[in-house]
Structures are given as structure tokens and as C-alpha cells.
Design an enzyme around this catalytic site. Structure first.
Site, mmCIF file in Angstrom:
data_model
loop_
_atom_site.group_PDB
_atom_site.id
_atom_site.type_symbol
_atom_site.label_atom_id
_atom_site.label_comp_id
_atom_site.label_asym_id
_atom_site.label_seq_id
_atom_site.Cartn_x
_atom_site.Cartn_y
_atom_site.Cartn_z
ATOM 1 N N LYS A 214 1.261 -1.062 -0.117
ATOM 2 C CA LYS A 214 -0.279 -0.361 0.402
ATOM 3 C C LYS A 214 0.943 1.363 0.030
ATOM 4 C CE LYS A 214 -4.496 -1.837 1.582
ATOM 5 N NZ LYS A 214 -5.030 -1.317 2.806
ATOM 6 N N ARG A 248 -3.884 -9.633 5.049
ATOM 7 C CA ARG A 248 -4.208 -9.688 3.461
ATOM 8 C C ARG A 248 -2.639 -9.618 2.529
ATOM 9 N NH1 ARG A 248 -6.389 -6.517 -0.064
ATOM 10 N NH2 ARG A 248 -7.386 -7.198 -1.779
#
Length: 268
Positions: A214, A248
Site C-alpha cells: 500500500k 491480507r
């Protein structure tokens, strides 16, 4: 906690949710797995490397993403869900916040609904989750990164998600909470959220930490999405230390090894 046919020891272990994006525009692997054969090959690869759940998404949710129709999203995800369920003994998650897509995915055999709006966008998703006896992952999100007291506000927002789930009939044993790193938060907030993710233990549900590749990692290390493995691993170690039941991630093998090592050091 049971997800599909598998039992998860969410109090003592950290499990891997592997990301399978069947989209042409995902921020980190867009277009790589948006054919059925490529998606199946990648699912098999992730399972071999140690993924405990396969999370299938048909619409990119990165900032500035293109919203697609329910029908297009269903056409992308349903064949992949059916194929993965028929070939592999692994729980499958559907990454959606839309009622129609959730229904089609659950009918196709999805075991968990991973909702980036924590059931707040479409209450029908909560009702369907309860109806099918599925598990859910409720993510924290806001349209704007405006808070009075950041961490406390996140907890309050998550309490609201839990309330919606319970009112729809979803059992407490089916709920996972995700702090929503990268959603409705600025750079410093994202770092603070990772650092204090254990605050969600207050609510009494397993936590999923989703940081893989991210922007918070890209901004910290000044690296593009395909070079953020080490940064992701650092957050995974923190997640294990802070008692997160799931991470995740895209890079299964590396995260599996770092979880194993961290758990050994912690005596788990």
C-alpha cells in the site's frame, strides 16, 4: 472461528488471506490475473505457498478507481469463485461492498464477505452474509480523513459496523475487523493505525491487517508497488506481535515465512 470448512485458531495464530485481483486496473497487479486460467494458476500458486484463504476481487478499490457495473463485477468473479471452490480445498472470500455481487458470489460458494465499507454502503450485504451463514470482514472506512480523536473514532466507527452485522443476524463468531489501512486516512494516520492496531481488540473480534504494497509503504520507502515486499513484511511482523489473526497480502511465501519466524520467537 470457522470459515467454510476450515477451523481457524484466531486467538493464537496468524493466517494468510491471499489476494487474487481479477481486475484490469488493480494498483499492484492489474491485469495479470483477469483471465480464468491465469487466476486459477495464481490461486494454486498461493495455496501451495501457504495461503489459508483466497480473497477474490473484481473491482479495484484503489484511490481514483473506475467504478464498474454489478453485472461486470459478477461476470469477473463468479467463474473464478466456482473454479477455485471446485478445484481446491480452501475458503474463498469475495471482496465487495455491493449486495448484488455479494449474492452472486455467495451463491457461487464464497465463504466470507470482505466489505471495504463494513456493511455501511449496502445493508443488504449484511443480510445476505447472515442468510448464507458466511463469515465477514468489516473494514474501517470514511469518505474523508477528518476525525476528532483518530483512534477512538475508528473504534466507534467499527462498533457501528458490528451493530449493523448483529442486527442483520450475523453471529459474533463470524465477524473479523479490519482497521482499513489506506482508506479514509492520511499518511500519518496509516502509520498510527498499524502501530496501534491492537486497540481493536477492545471489541472482542479477530483482526485482519491489510497493508500489502500500500501507499503508506511506498511513501515511507519511496518505492513503487512492485518493490514493497520488505515494507509489507515489517507490518506483518507487527501484526503478529499485536495479535492480528489474519494478514491480507500479495506475496504469500515471504509473509508465511516471516509469520512462522515471529510466532516461533513469541512461543506460539
Amino acid at each position: 472461528m470457522q470459515i467454510g470448512g476450515k477451523e481457524f485458531d484466531v486467538k493464537n495464530k496468524t493466517y494468510i488471506m491471499g489476494i487474487l485481483n481479477v481486475t484490469p486496473d488493480s494498483f499492484s497487479d492489474g491485469g495479470k490475473f483477469n483471465s480464468l486460467d491465469a487466476a486459477l494458476f495464481h490461486a494454486e500458486e498461493m495455496i501451495k505457498e501457504g495461503a489459508d484463504i483466497v480473497d477474490i476481487g473484481g473491482e479495484s478499490t484503489r484511490p481514483g478507481h473506475t467504478v464498474i457495473t454489478d453485472e461486470e463485477e459478477i461476470a469477473r468473479v463468479v467463474p473464478v469463485i466456482e473454479a477455485v471452490k471446485s478445484r481446491f480445498d480452501v475458503p474463498v472470500s469475495i471482496d465487495t461492498y455491493k449486495g448484488k455481487v455479494a449474492q452472486a458470489a455467495l451463491e457461487a460458494g464464497a465463504d466470507l464477505v470482505n466489505d471495504i465499507w463494513g456493511f455501511k454502503h449496502d445493508r443488504r450485504v449484511a443480510e445476505l452474509t447472515a442468510q448464507y451463514g458466511a463469515a465477514c470482514c468489516l473494514m474501517h472506512n470514511r469518505h474523508e480523513a477528518v476525525y476528532e480523536n483518530f483512534l477512538e473514532d475508528v473504534v466507534k466507527d467499527m462498533e457501528e459496523c458490528v451493530r449493523i452485522a448483529r442486527e442483520a443476524g450475523v453471529g459474533d463468531d463470524k465477524i473479523i475487523l479490519d482497521p482499513g489501512v489506506g482508506f479514509g486516512k492520511d499518511y500519518q494516520m496509516n502509520l498510527e493505525m498499524i502501530h496501534h492496531v491492537e486497540i481493536l481488540h477492545r471489541l472482542g473480534f479477530p483482526i485482519l491487517l491489510g497493508t500489502s504494497r500500500k501507499s503508506v509503504i511506498g511513501l515511507t520507502l519511496d518505492l513503487p508497488a512492485d518493490q514493497r515486499v520488505e515494507g509489507t513484511l515489517a507490518t506483518t511482523v507487527m501484526g503478529v506481535e499485536k495479535g492480528c489473526a489474519f494478514v491480507r497480502v500479495h506475496d504469500i511465501k515471504e509473509n508465511k515465512r516471516v509469520i512462522q519466524m515471529t510466532e516461533a520467537i513469541l512461543g506460539r
